[in-house]
Design a protein around this motif. Sequence first.
Motif, mmCIF file in Angstrom:
data_model
loop_
_atom_site.group_PDB
_atom_site.id
_atom_site.type_symbol
_atom_site.label_atom_id
_atom_site.label_comp_id
_atom_site.label_asym_id
_atom_site.label_seq_id
_atom_site.Cartn_x
_atom_site.Cartn_y
_atom_site.Cartn_z
ATOM 1 N N ARG A 185 0.873 -1.175 0.000
ATOM 2 C CA ARG A 185 0.000 0.000 0.000
ATOM 3 C C ARG A 185 0.903 1.215 0.000
ATOM 4 N NH1 ARG A 185 -1.660 1.385 5.848
ATOM 5 N NH2 ARG A 185 -0.117 0.251 7.040
ATOM 6 N N PHE A 186 0.336 2.306 -0.431
ATOM 7 C CA PHE A 186 1.148 3.506 -0.598
ATOM 8 C C PHE A 186 0.725 4.598 0.372
ATOM 9 C CE2 PHE A 186 1.910 1.137 -4.326
ATOM 10 C CZ PHE A 186 3.204 1.457 -4.687
ATOM 11 N N PRO A 187 1.707 5.342 0.876
ATOM 12 C CA PRO A 187 1.383 6.442 1.778
ATOM 13 C C PRO A 187 0.750 7.596 1.008
ATOM 14 C CG PRO A 187 3.721 6.385 1.330
ATOM 15 C CD PRO A 187 3.129 5.186 0.668
ATOM 16 N N LYS A 188 0.325 8.589 1.723
ATOM 17 C CA LYS A 188 -0.319 9.759 1.123
ATOM 18 C C LYS A 188 0.654 10.542 0.239
ATOM 19 C CE LYS A 188 -2.701 13.991 2.497
ATOM 20 N NZ LYS A 188 -3.145 14.792 3.643
ATOM 21 N N ASN A 189 1.878 10.752 0.711
ATOM 22 C CA ASN A 189 2.872 11.560 0.001
ATOM 23 C C ASN A 189 4.073 10.692 -0.364
ATOM 24 O OD1 ASN A 189 1.443 14.071 0.465
ATOM 25 N ND2 ASN A 189 2.099 13.879 2.585
ATOM 26 N N TYR A 190 4.214 10.432 -1.661
ATOM 27 C CA TYR A 190 5.339 9.577 -2.054
ATOM 28 C C TYR A 190 5.890 9.960 -3.430
ATOM 29 C CZ TYR A 190 1.974 6.836 -4.849
ATOM 30 O OH TYR A 190 1.027 6.439 -5.743
ATOM 31 N N ILE A 191 7.159 9.653 -3.579
ATOM 32 C CA ILE A 191 7.877 9.760 -4.842
ATOM 33 C C ILE A 191 8.230 8.344 -5.252
ATOM 34 C CG2 ILE A 191 10.006 10.554 -5.952
ATOM 35 C CD1 ILE A 191 10.005 12.883 -3.882
ATOM 36 N N VAL A 192 8.032 8.012 -6.520
ATOM 37 C CA VAL A 192 8.359 6.689 -7.039
ATOM 38 C C VAL A 192 9.754 6.730 -7.657
ATOM 39 C CG1 VAL A 192 7.807 5.009 -8.844
ATOM 40 C CG2 VAL A 192 5.980 6.040 -7.517
ATOM 41 N N VAL A 193 10.574 5.744 -7.303
ATOM 42 C CA VAL A 193 11.844 5.537 -7.998
ATOM 43 C C VAL A 193 11.569 4.447 -9.026
ATOM 44 C CG1 VAL A 193 14.251 4.845 -7.785
ATOM 45 C CG2 VAL A 193 13.178 6.205 -5.979
ATOM 46 N N GLN A 194 11.549 4.815 -10.303
ATOM 47 C CA GLN A 194 11.208 3.904 -11.384
ATOM 48 C C GLN A 194 12.502 3.259 -11.865
ATOM 49 O OE1 GLN A 194 10.300 1.657 -14.127
ATOM 50 N NE2 GLN A 194 11.434 3.313 -15.084
ATOM 51 N N ASN A 195 12.612 1.928 -11.709
ATOM 52 C CA ASN A 195 13.844 1.206 -11.997
ATOM 53 C C ASN A 195 13.791 0.320 -13.232
ATOM 54 O OD1 ASN A 195 15.540 1.777 -9.536
ATOM 55 N ND2 ASN A 195 13.670 1.049 -8.566
ATOM 56 N N GLU A 196 12.687 0.309 -13.938
ATOM 57 C CA GLU A 196 12.553 -0.617 -15.063
ATOM 58 C C GLU A 196 13.166 -0.065 -16.347
ATOM 59 O OE1 GLU A 196 11.605 -3.655 -14.627
ATOM 60 O OE2 GLU A 196 11.141 -3.232 -12.542
ATOM 61 N N GLN A 197 13.608 -0.984 -17.198
ATOM 62 C CA GLN A 197 14.141 -0.635 -18.508
ATOM 63 C C GLN A 197 12.983 -0.327 -19.455
ATOM 64 O OE1 GLN A 197 17.365 -0.486 -19.373
ATOM 65 N NE2 GLN A 197 18.183 -1.231 -17.447
ATOM 66 N N PRO A 198 13.209 0.520 -20.482
ATOM 67 C CA PRO A 198 12.169 0.715 -21.496
ATOM 68 C C PRO A 198 11.777 -0.637 -22.103
ATOM 69 C CG PRO A 198 13.913 2.332 -21.768
ATOM 70 C CD PRO A 198 14.389 1.355 -20.735
ATOM 71 N N GLY A 199 10.483 -0.870 -22.269
ATOM 72 C CA GLY A 199 10.004 -2.122 -22.847
ATOM 73 C C GLY A 199 9.750 -3.219 -21.831
ATOM 74 N N SER A 200 9.991 -2.963 -20.560
ATOM 75 C CA SER A 200 9.801 -3.968 -19.516
ATOM 76 C C SER A 200 8.321 -4.301 -19.344
ATOM 77 C CB SER A 200 10.367 -3.456 -18.192
ATOM 78 O OG SER A 200 9.960 -4.286 -17.122
ATOM 79 N N ASP A 201 8.044 -5.585 -19.106
ATOM 80 C CA ASP A 201 6.673 -6.015 -18.816
ATOM 81 C C ASP A 201 6.164 -5.474 -17.488
ATOM 82 O OD1 ASP A 201 6.636 -7.461 -21.163
ATOM 83 O OD2 ASP A 201 7.163 -9.363 -20.206
ATOM 84 N N TRP A 202 7.072 -5.048 -16.625
ATOM 85 C CA TRP A 202 6.670 -4.513 -15.318
ATOM 86 C C TRP A 202 6.006 -3.138 -15.464
ATOM 87 C CZ3 TRP A 202 6.425 -7.335 -11.088
ATOM 88 C CH2 TRP A 202 7.243 -8.453 -10.969
ATOM 89 N N ILE A 203 6.241 -2.458 -16.576
ATOM 90 C CA ILE A 203 5.591 -1.160 -16.800
ATOM 91 C C ILE A 203 4.225 -1.461 -17.410
ATOM 92 C CG2 ILE A 203 5.704 1.054 -17.991
ATOM 93 C CD1 ILE A 203 8.770 0.779 -17.946
ATOM 94 N N ASN A 204 3.200 -1.374 -16.575
ATOM 95 C CA ASN A 204 1.863 -1.781 -16.995
ATOM 96 C C ASN A 204 0.816 -0.868 -16.347
ATOM 97 O OD1 ASN A 204 1.615 -2.696 -14.296
ATOM 98 N ND2 ASN A 204 2.439 -4.692 -14.857
ATOM 99 N N ASP A 205 -0.456 -1.220 -16.514
ATOM 100 C CA ASP A 205 -1.544 -0.399 -15.972
ATOM 101 C C ASP A 205 -1.452 -0.233 -14.453
ATOM 102 O OD1 ASP A 205 -2.535 -0.055 -18.511
ATOM 103 O OD2 ASP A 205 -4.081 -1.611 -18.319
#
Length: 191
Positions: free
Chosen positions: A72-92
């Motif tokens: 679950r996510f807190p109210k105030n957060y910054i995401v560190v996006q670690n995936e490569q372009p084209g990764s299946d982890w980047i999804n809806d």
Amino acid sequence: MPIKIVWFHQVFNETSLAIADALDLLDIENELIHNSKSPKDPKHGNHIYIKDNYKCNTEDLYIIVDVHHTPRFPKNYIVVQNEQPGSDWINDNQMVIFDKALGIWDFSKILNRRWQSMGYNSFHVPMRTPLGIYNRIEKKVKKKDIDVLFYGGKKDGRVKMERLIRSKLGSTRKIVFRWFDLFNEEREDRS
């Protein structure tokens, strides 16, 4: 109030520590929260996290390094996006997480431009360098030339490449291979 840096999978240990070290260099108080206890996800073999040791309903600022395992996510957060372009982890699912984030830090210039074009508050942050080493150097290190440097997981194809490079370049060049297998079998299963 310290900024809280949260991650779950051990593969993000170094990145999380590097963020903390960078904040330390800027004299910004921070707290590391590593949630490593969890059952295994039977489908993927990776961890699913049920318990977490941070409170989501506070005004604290969180830096979430490992979004895929965050329950679950807190109210105030910054995401560190670690995936490569084209990764299946980047999804809806990840887009929903981005929608609620105050910002996105991405090491990829390509993805950073993509997030900005989609209206996200995104910043290119080249985090692949472990910043912690700069905070802990006490003596001046003599610079040495390296002709070939590899740092990453030890897979059969990479070992063959190392042998080939060493056989072709031999003693004429400085060759450094540092094997670092954080994912172990988990990465092998996904590749």
